[in-house]
Design an enzyme around this catalytic site. Structure first.
Site, mmCIF file in Angstrom:
data_model
loop_
_atom_site.group_PDB
_atom_site.id
_atom_site.type_symbol
_atom_site.label_atom_id
_atom_site.label_comp_id
_atom_site.label_asym_id
_atom_site.label_seq_id
_atom_site.Cartn_x
_atom_site.Cartn_y
_atom_site.Cartn_z
ATOM 1 C CG HIS A 330 12.718 87.087 68.292
ATOM 2 N ND1 HIS A 330 11.809 86.186 67.786
ATOM 3 C CD2 HIS A 330 13.672 87.236 67.341
ATOM 4 C CE1 HIS A 330 12.191 85.828 66.560
ATOM 5 N NE2 HIS A 330 13.317 86.435 66.278
ATOM 6 N N GLY A 331 12.599 87.689 72.905
ATOM 7 C CA GLY A 331 12.612 88.492 74.120
ATOM 8 C C GLY A 331 11.256 88.452 74.787
#
Length: 393
Positions: A330-331
């Site tokens: 997701h990051g």
């Protein structure tokens, strides 16, 4: 153009798929037309900048080069696998397949935005899956390049899934539904699309625009109170579900209209009795992908080499690896990493409790414990989404 973001996209999609629907009702194949219309829709999605109605050359060149790279990897490894099966070549192939995605996630930390486009993650997952299944001997026949590209870039699901499996997708692609079968697909597809409108454009819209945007407003001290944080946690969790589930309904519904039974992504996740069941209901295509191609392979590899003999220890390390990767996907921001570690900790704690409970028979299964289990799981899940939102930090 962002898929399923506005009325214009749905209007273009409806017009584009009209011949597909007519051919389906007549019991005829729309395979060639679907290949053609996918190219057209991909050109609109990746090549058109709706802000100023210009061609987005960066995204266009990125996806063309990226797709060519992945196709060469898949076809190259497939040809190699016919005669040889060295583990090192397989590992290099998988690492090369995920390299562009890793660069897209890492380079922005150095303020570098060299390339990237919407949907690079999901195309990467499909490519890696095909390399791994080739290694397992599940894909022995040569795949025509047009069909391979169609699978990788199938436009209804190209930007955010669900993640289909090649063998299931290929079976639908090659089968021509009867008139009755296609009518049922259209019925289910339209129902999915309308459910998506309810989820994404009504419920998610109201949750975000009428409630969520006001909760973080520290001017009025909303998030400075425990009640404010609690409200934000629950509302954000519901918003996240309806927004993403709505998108998935659109993707599945449009896929049905094209004769492809794209798998479900959500199955009433908030009524799960425990965290393991939750991950069997939430974003299922992604969680099953990570389970099959990360967790299971890691556990098998560790047990085969006998580096750690205790199977529970191996399993728990696998859970940390699995959810750490899911969080980092997701990051690389802190809240995503902590979210992944939190989910791994929940899974491990539940597994320990479940094994203990089998011996002690402390938590018996009845309607009351079922309801309590759902309530407890719901709150742990919502706190996880609160971490995921970044509000905690």
């Amino acid at each position: 153009m962002i898929p399923y973001s506005d009325f214009l996209f749905f209007l273009i999609t409806a017009i584009a798929l009209l011949p597909t629907i007519i051919l389906g009702f007549l019991g005829k194949s729309s395979r060639k037309y679907n290949l053609f219309i996918t190219v057209v829709m991909l050109a609109l999605i990746f090549g058109l900048d709706m802000g100023n109605y210009t061609i987005n050359w960066k995204a266009t060149i990125s996806i063309l080069l990226f797709t060519l790279f992945q196709v060469l990897l898949i076809k190259g490894y497939h040809s190699y696998r016919k005669n040889k099966n060295h583990t090192a070549v397989f590992v290099i192939g998988v690492l090369l397949a995920i390299l562009p995605l890793v660069l897209v996630k890492v380079l922005p930390f150095f303020n570098l935005h060299i390339f990237g486009f919407l949907g690079i993650s999901y195309i990467t997952f499909r490519a890696v899956q095909m390399i791994m299944e080739t290694r397992d001997g599940m894909m022995k026949k040569d795949i025509p390049i047009t069909e391979l590209v169609y699978f990788l870039l199938f436009f209804p699901t190209v930007s955010s899934g669900p993640i289909d499996r090649w063998k299931r997708f290929d079976r639908d692609f090659k089968k021509v539904p009867t008139k009755e079968e296609y009518r049922e697909l259209v019925y289910k597809g339209i129902n999915k699309i309308f459910l998506g409108f309810l989820y994404k454009f009504i419920l998610a819209f109201l949750l975000y625009n009428k409630i969520l945007v006001f909760l973080p407003d520290r001017t009025y001290g909303v998030l400075d109170s425990f009640g404010g944080h609690l409200a934000y946690m629950y509302v954000y969790s519901l918003y996240l579900f309806f927004d993403f589930a709505g998108y998935s309904c659109f993707a599945i519904g449009v896929s049905y209209l094209m004769g492809i039974r794209t798998p479900e992504n959500f199955n009433l996740p908030f009524i799960s009795r425990n965290i393991k069941e939750f991950w069997e209901r939430w974003h299922m295509s992604l969680s099953f992908w990570f389970r099959d191609y990360v967790y299971m392979r890691f556990v098998f590899w560790m047990m085969k080499n006998r580096w750690i003999k205790n199977r529970y220890t191996v399993s728990y390390i696998g859970y940390f690896l699995l959810f750490l990767l899911m969080g980092a996907w997701h990051g690389l921001e802190l809240h995503y990493i902590v979210y992944g570690l939190y989910q791994a900790l929940l899974i491990i704690c539940f597994d320990v409790f479940e094994r203990w409970n089998k011996k002690k028979k402390f938590w018996k299964n009845n309607k009351w414990t079922h309801a309590i289990s759902v309530f407890i799981t719901f709150n742990f899940v919502c706190f996880g989404f609160y971490i995921f939102s970044g509000a905690l930090f």
